[in-house]
Every structure is written in C-alpha cells, then in structure tokens.
Write a protein that holds these residues in place. Structure first.
Motif, PDB file in Angstrom:
ATOM      1  N   VAL A 117       5.662   2.705  -5.255  1.00  5.80           N
ATOM      2  CA  VAL A 117       4.584   3.635  -4.890  1.00  5.80           C
ATOM      3  C   VAL A 117       3.532   3.659  -5.998  1.00  5.80           C
ATOM      4  O   VAL A 117       2.330   3.605  -5.726  1.00  5.80           O
ATOM      5  CB  VAL A 117       5.156   5.060  -4.651  1.00  5.80           C
ATOM      6  CG1 VAL A 117       4.025   6.084  -4.568  1.00  5.80           C
ATOM      7  CG2 VAL A 117       5.967   5.093  -3.365  1.00  5.80           C
TER       8      VAL A 117
ATOM      9  N   ILE B  95       3.525  10.597  -4.584  1.00  2.09           N
ATOM     10  CA  ILE B  95       4.207  10.160  -5.801  1.00  2.09           C
ATOM     11  C   ILE B  95       4.984  11.309  -6.419  1.00  2.09           C
ATOM     12  O   ILE B  95       6.069  11.119  -6.967  1.00  2.09           O
ATOM     13  CB  ILE B  95       3.210   9.537  -6.819  1.00  2.09           C
ATOM     14  CG1 ILE B  95       3.958   8.979  -8.033  1.00  2.09           C
ATOM     15  CG2 ILE B  95       2.196  10.539  -7.271  1.00  2.09           C
ATOM     16  CD1 ILE B  95       4.885   7.862  -7.737  1.00  2.09           C
TER      17      ILE B  95
ATOM     18  N   LYS C  98      -0.358   2.088  -5.570  1.00  2.47           N
ATOM     19  CA  LYS C  98      -1.321   3.190  -5.416  1.00  2.47           C
ATOM     20  C   LYS C  98      -2.700   2.669  -5.788  1.00  2.47           C
ATOM     21  O   LYS C  98      -2.870   2.016  -6.806  1.00  2.47           O
ATOM     22  CB  LYS C  98      -0.912   4.351  -6.334  1.00  2.47           C
ATOM     23  CG  LYS C  98      -1.481   5.677  -5.932  1.00  2.47           C
ATOM     24  CD  LYS C  98      -0.938   6.117  -4.631  1.00  2.47           C
ATOM     25  CE  LYS C  98      -0.527   7.568  -4.642  1.00  2.47           C
ATOM     26  NZ  LYS C  98      -0.171   7.997  -3.315  1.00  2.47           N
TER      27      LYS C  98
ATOM     28  N   SER D 222       0.843  -1.194   0.000  1.00  2.00           N
ATOM     29  CA  SER D 222       0.000   0.000   0.000  1.00  2.00           C
ATOM     30  C   SER D 222       0.878   1.243   0.000  1.00  2.00           C
ATOM     31  O   SER D 222       1.887   1.306   0.701  1.00  2.00           O
ATOM     32  CB  SER D 222      -0.894   0.010   1.246  1.00  2.00           C
ATOM     33  OG  SER D 222      -1.587   1.239   1.328  1.00  2.00           O
ATOM     34  N   SER D 223       0.463   2.233  -0.798  1.00  3.66           N
ATOM     35  CA  SER D 223       1.203   3.493  -0.824  1.00  3.66           C
ATOM     36  C   SER D 223       0.235   4.671  -0.725  1.00  3.66           C
ATOM     37  O   SER D 223       0.473   5.737  -1.286  1.00  3.66           O
ATOM     38  CB  SER D 223       2.044   3.596  -2.091  1.00  3.66           C
ATOM     39  OG  SER D 223       1.213   3.576  -3.237  1.00  3.66           O
ATOM     40  N   GLU D 224      -0.851   4.451  -0.017  1.00  7.64           N
ATOM     41  CA  GLU D 224      -1.907   5.456   0.095  1.00  7.64           C
ATOM     42  C   GLU D 224      -1.410   6.804   0.613  1.00  7.64           C
ATOM     43  O   GLU D 224      -1.826   7.841   0.119  1.00  7.64           O
ATOM     44  CB  GLU D 224      -3.020   4.941   1.014  1.00  7.64           C
ATOM     45  CG  GLU D 224      -3.813   3.809   0.417  1.00  7.64           C
ATOM     46  CD  GLU D 224      -4.513   4.194  -0.874  1.00  7.64           C
ATOM     47  OE1 GLU D 224      -5.149   5.264  -0.926  1.00  7.64           O
ATOM     48  OE2 GLU D 224      -4.404   3.434  -1.844  1.00  7.64           O
TER      49      GLU D 224
END
Length: 82
Positions: free
Chosen positions: A77, A34, A81, A28-30
């Motif tokens: 990432v 970015i 996303k 997870s890259s919430e």
C-alpha cells in the motif's frame, strides 16, 4: 483445543491474499487506508510480543502469520500510494 488457535492464521492468509494479488496486479493503492494497515500491524505486533513472553505457541504462530500478510500488504500500500 490449542489447534483452534491456528485457525485465525488460515483465515488471515485467506483474507489477505486477494488484497495482495490486487495490489500487485493494479500497482495502485489509491482507495486503501494506510492508517488501517499500520494500526493493524501495531496491534498484531503487541499480540506477538505478549504471546512470546507467555510462551503461547499457537497464538504466536497464528499472529506471526497474520503479521506477515498484513505487513506485506502494508508495504505494498505504501509502495503503490501516489
């Protein structure tokens, strides 16, 4: 004195690995920006090009290492996303 310029490579690796491990574990890259990673990759790429043209090996190696870890984290990432 040139050996001093290899230190940032070690520091970038040390700072980038925890984020990479977290991204791989959580998938997870919430909460990660970015744009910050993309801008950082662009900046490091410019430094790599400059170091290459000026044949500055220590800065080139250091920043290629930085670009590798930052590029990998950028990829992760984007990949994770949602």
């Amino acid at each position: 004195m040139e050996i001093f310029f290899y230190l940032p490579a070690i520091l970038f690796l040390a700072s980038g690995f925890p984020q990479m491990i977290k991204l791989l574990k959580t998938k997870s890259s919430e909460d990660i920006s970015i744009s910050m990673y993309l801008i950082t990759c662009a900046a490091i790429t410019i430094i790599v090009i400059d170091a290459s043209f000026n044949r500055n090996t220590s800065i080139l190696v250091s920043n290629l290492t930085s670009l590798a870890i930052t590029g990998t984290n950028t990829f992760l990432v984007i990949k994770y996303k949602k």
